[in-house]
Design a protein around this motif. Structure first.
Motif, PDB file in Angstrom:
ATOM      1  N   LEU A 126       1.449 -68.257  30.724  1.00 60.02           N
ATOM      2  CA  LEU A 126       0.812 -67.735  31.147  1.00 60.02           C
ATOM      3  C   LEU A 126       1.837 -66.195  31.203  1.00 60.02           C
ATOM      4  CD1 LEU A 126      -0.174 -69.408  33.875  1.00 60.02           C
ATOM      5  CD2 LEU A 126      -1.250 -68.933  31.706  1.00 60.02           C
ATOM      6  N   GLY A 127       2.949 -66.338  31.988  1.00 66.00           N
ATOM      7  CA  GLY A 127       4.357 -64.612  32.161  1.00 66.00           C
ATOM      8  C   GLY A 127       5.550 -65.156  32.033  1.00 66.00           C
ATOM      9  N   ILE A 128       6.265 -64.279  32.247  1.00 67.49           N
ATOM     10  CA  ILE A 128       7.948 -64.828  32.400  1.00 67.49           C
ATOM     11  C   ILE A 128       8.276 -63.692  33.869  1.00 67.49           C
ATOM     12  CG2 ILE A 128       8.654 -62.545  31.387  1.00 67.49           C
ATOM     13  CD1 ILE A 128      10.866 -64.500  30.089  1.00 67.49           C
ATOM     14  N   PHE A 129       9.677 -64.323  34.334  1.00 68.18           N
ATOM     15  CA  PHE A 129       9.640 -63.786  35.741  1.00 68.18           C
ATOM     16  C   PHE A 129      11.329 -63.962  35.790  1.00 68.18           C
ATOM     17  CE2 PHE A 129      11.208 -63.577  39.850  1.00 68.18           C
ATOM     18  CZ  PHE A 129      10.884 -62.514  40.792  1.00 68.18           C
ATOM     19  N   THR A 130      12.261 -62.645  35.673  1.00 66.09           N
ATOM     20  CA  THR A 130      13.576 -62.534  35.412  1.00 66.09           C
ATOM     21  C   THR A 130      14.081 -63.093  36.890  1.00 66.09           C
ATOM     22  OG1 THR A 130      13.663 -60.598  34.805  1.00 66.09           O
ATOM     23  CG2 THR A 130      13.025 -62.277  33.648  1.00 66.09           C
ATOM     24  N   HIS A 131      15.446 -62.268  36.568  1.00 63.54           N
ATOM     25  CA  HIS A 131      16.347 -61.224  37.756  1.00 63.54           C
ATOM     26  C   HIS A 131      16.565 -60.192  38.295  1.00 63.54           C
ATOM     27  CE1 HIS A 131      19.138 -65.338  38.130  1.00 63.54           C
ATOM     28  NE2 HIS A 131      18.195 -65.499  39.145  1.00 63.54           N
ATOM     29  N   GLY A 132      16.374 -59.622  36.595  1.00 65.07           N
ATOM     30  CA  GLY A 132      15.114 -58.526  37.077  1.00 65.07           C
ATOM     31  C   GLY A 132      14.034 -58.455  37.557  1.00 65.07           C
ATOM     32  N   ASP A 133      13.263 -59.066  37.475  1.00 67.86           N
ATOM     33  CA  ASP A 133      11.773 -58.268  37.784  1.00 67.86           C
ATOM     34  C   ASP A 133      12.232 -58.609  39.580  1.00 67.86           C
ATOM     35  OD1 ASP A 133      10.672 -57.909  35.684  1.00 67.86           O
ATOM     36  OD2 ASP A 133      10.681 -60.104  35.361  1.00 67.86           O
TER      37      ASP A 133
ATOM     38  N   VAL B  53       4.579 -66.193  42.494  1.00 65.50           N
ATOM     39  CA  VAL B  53       5.587 -64.871  41.271  1.00 65.50           C
ATOM     40  C   VAL B  53       4.279 -64.687  40.675  1.00 65.50           C
ATOM     41  CG1 VAL B  53       5.209 -67.305  39.683  1.00 65.50           C
ATOM     42  CG2 VAL B  53       7.011 -65.272  39.550  1.00 65.50           C
ATOM     43  N   GLY B  54       3.445 -65.129  40.672  1.00 66.32           N
ATOM     44  CA  GLY B  54       2.076 -64.473  39.426  1.00 66.32           C
ATOM     45  C   GLY B  54       1.535 -63.239  39.935  1.00 66.32           C
ATOM     46  N   ASP B  55       2.181 -62.881  41.416  1.00 63.82           N
ATOM     47  CA  ASP B  55       1.860 -60.881  41.460  1.00 63.82           C
ATOM     48  C   ASP B  55       2.842 -61.005  40.449  1.00 63.82           C
ATOM     49  OD1 ASP B  55      -0.182 -62.144  43.110  1.00 63.82           O
ATOM     50  OD2 ASP B  55       1.082 -62.188  44.780  1.00 63.82           O
ATOM     51  N   TYR B  56       3.992 -60.930  41.422  1.00 58.64           N
ATOM     52  CA  TYR B  56       5.431 -60.543  40.065  1.00 58.64           C
ATOM     53  C   TYR B  56       5.920 -60.466  38.437  1.00 58.64           C
ATOM     54  CZ  TYR B  56       5.517 -59.302  45.118  1.00 58.64           C
ATOM     55  OH  TYR B  56       5.485 -59.080  45.969  1.00 58.64           O
ATOM     56  N   MET B  57       5.184 -61.558  37.952  1.00 57.44           N
ATOM     57  CA  MET B  57       5.664 -61.436  36.791  1.00 57.44           C
ATOM     58  C   MET B  57       5.415 -60.581  35.566  1.00 57.44           C
ATOM     59  SD  MET B  57       3.326 -64.558  35.450  1.00 57.44           S
ATOM     60  CE  MET B  57       1.455 -64.280  35.536  1.00 57.44           C
ATOM     61  N   THR B  58       5.613 -61.010  34.388  1.00 54.29           N
ATOM     62  CA  THR B  58       5.602 -60.194  33.347  1.00 54.29           C
ATOM     63  C   THR B  58       4.349 -61.150  32.585  1.00 54.29           C
ATOM     64  OG1 THR B  58       7.825 -59.079  33.210  1.00 54.29           O
ATOM     65  CG2 THR B  58       5.978 -58.936  31.687  1.00 54.29           C
ATOM     66  N   ARG B  59       3.425 -61.028  32.471  1.00 50.19           N
ATOM     67  CA  ARG B  59       2.699 -61.237  31.843  1.00 50.19           C
ATOM     68  C   ARG B  59       2.508 -61.118  30.425  1.00 50.19           C
ATOM     69  NH1 ARG B  59      -1.449 -63.029  35.451  1.00 50.19           N
ATOM     70  NH2 ARG B  59      -1.571 -62.288  37.544  1.00 50.19           N
ATOM     71  N   ARG B  60       1.591 -61.588  29.413  1.00 56.41           N
ATOM     72  CA  ARG B  60       1.981 -62.077  28.192  1.00 56.41           C
ATOM     73  C   ARG B  60       3.130 -61.081  27.542  1.00 56.41           C
ATOM     74  NH1 ARG B  60      -3.057 -60.183  29.719  1.00 56.41           N
ATOM     75  NH2 ARG B  60      -2.552 -57.514  29.702  1.00 56.41           N
ATOM     76  N   PRO B  61       4.004 -61.623  27.985  1.00 59.92           N
ATOM     77  CA  PRO B  61       5.519 -61.408  27.219  1.00 59.92           C
ATOM     78  C   PRO B  61       6.143 -61.618  25.933  1.00 59.92           C
ATOM     79  CG  PRO B  61       5.664 -63.920  28.193  1.00 59.92           C
ATOM     80  CD  PRO B  61       4.635 -63.297  28.173  1.00 59.92           C
ATOM     81  N   ILE B  62       6.822 -61.383  25.477  1.00 61.87           N
ATOM     82  CA  ILE B  62       7.542 -61.492  24.084  1.00 61.87           C
ATOM     83  C   ILE B  62       7.574 -62.631  23.402  1.00 61.87           C
ATOM     84  CG2 ILE B  62       8.501 -60.131  22.038  1.00 61.87           C
ATOM     85  CD1 ILE B  62       6.891 -58.441  23.226  1.00 61.87           C
TER      86      ILE B  62
END
Length: 323
Positions: free
Chosen positions: A244-251, A267-276
């Motif tokens: 569904l997405g990805i979340f990093t320390h940078g985020d 985390v769903g509020d801040y994750m990157t959706r449709r990541p590479i």
């Protein structure tokens, strides 16, 4: 004297001579490519011969040809008449290098080579020389001056021969359809071989090393999971494992200043959706291009159904000596 002045003068002279040579390229170059191509396609080889500095250039040309799919060997002109002619077979191509075209050691073996059914390509600056007249094809390597201030040491002339050899090898590479996979087979060692041969599944962090969380997991808990798995990214997936997405320390760092309560938020509020993403059977070399193109540090690996099955961290590429 400022040595930089001499260095720049040498470079300028050699550049000018190479440009002049490029401007003189003609149908003889096409002929040379087709001669070598026909021989290589018939499973014959290139035999490179030269003396002195030209001989050193010949060794490099032979190595470049061999590493790019056109088998080549070096014939020692001094030993040729004492048994080394055994490397020559009917159907081979001989590439002979001599700037003057009158080098005795080279001319001495021409009668012996004439007994074989071979074609002779001369790389020379002596277009009316004995070597040129004996050749089936002549590549013009003449220069107006050497980069040597005495105009004696082979400099511009050997550079011209080297560039002609590179041009021949690259034209053959393209003509014979030599690709990255072929190159990797011939260069299995070092970072080049690793990046070309390895598949993504061989360098990725497996599923049991991933920090996998759900959409509603609080960010503070996500950070804890990431730290426990020693990874800089968390994969957000549904119950079926679909990405569904990805979340990093940078985020986390980017959002914290504007959202100090981020730790308690899902985390769903801040994750990157449709990541590479990338497939596990793709080449590791593609990972480098993707990371650089999209300026990211983590790449999620997915299967055909879109399930997250691994992660490639840019730090792993350095550890594996792919970068």
């Amino acid at each position: 004297m400022d040595h930089l002045v001499r260095a720049r003068k040498v470079v300028e002279i050699e550049l000018a001579e190479i440009q002049a040579m490029a401007d003189r390229l003609n149908g003889s170059f096409n002929e040379a490519v087709e001669l070598v191509r026909a021989a290589a396609d018939s499973r014959h080889k290139v035999v490179v011969v030269g003396v002195g500095k030209s001989g050193h250039i010949g060794e490099k040309i032979a190595a470049t040809l061999t590493s790019t799919g056109t088998p080549a060997v070096v014939l020692n002109s001094l030993n040729a008449l004492h048994g080394d002619l055994g490397v020559v077979s009917d159907g081979d191509i001989i590439i002979a290098l001599s700037y003057s075209g009158e080098t005795d050691e080279l001319l001495n073996i021409l009668p012996a080579l004439a007994r074989f059914d071979v074609k002779l390509i001369a790389i020379t600056g002596g277009l009316s020389s004995t070597l040129a007249k004996a050749a089936d094809c002549v590549l013009d390597a003449q220069v107006s001056q050497e980069a040597c201030p005495l105009n004696l040491a082979p400099t511009s002339s050997t550079t011209a021969m080297l560039v002609l050899g590179d041009a021949l090898a690259m034209a053959l590479l393209e003509a014979r359809g030599f690709d990255k996979e072929d190159f990797a087979r011939f260069h299995p060692g070092g970072s080049l071989g690793r990046s070309l041969l390895l598949k993504v599944r061989q360098i990725m962090r497996d599923a049991d090393q991933l920090a996998v969380v759900s959409l509603d997991t609080p960010v503070i808990e996500v950070i804890k999971v990431m730290n426990s798995r020693r990874t800089g990214a968390a994969v957000i997936a549904d119950e079926a494992g679909i990405l569904l997405g990805i979340f990093t320390h940078g985020d986390f760092a980017r959002h914290f200043s504007n959202h100090p309560d981020i730790g308690s938020r899902p985390v769903g509020d801040y994750m990157t959706r449709r990541p590479i993403t990338i497939g596990a059977d793709r080449l590791a070399a593609e990972v480098l291009n993707i990371l650089q193109k999209h300026k990211i540090d983590d790449l999620v690996v997915v299967d055909g159904a879109g399930r997250a099955i691994g992660l490639v961290d840019s730090q792993d590429l350095s550890r594996l000596k792919i970068l």
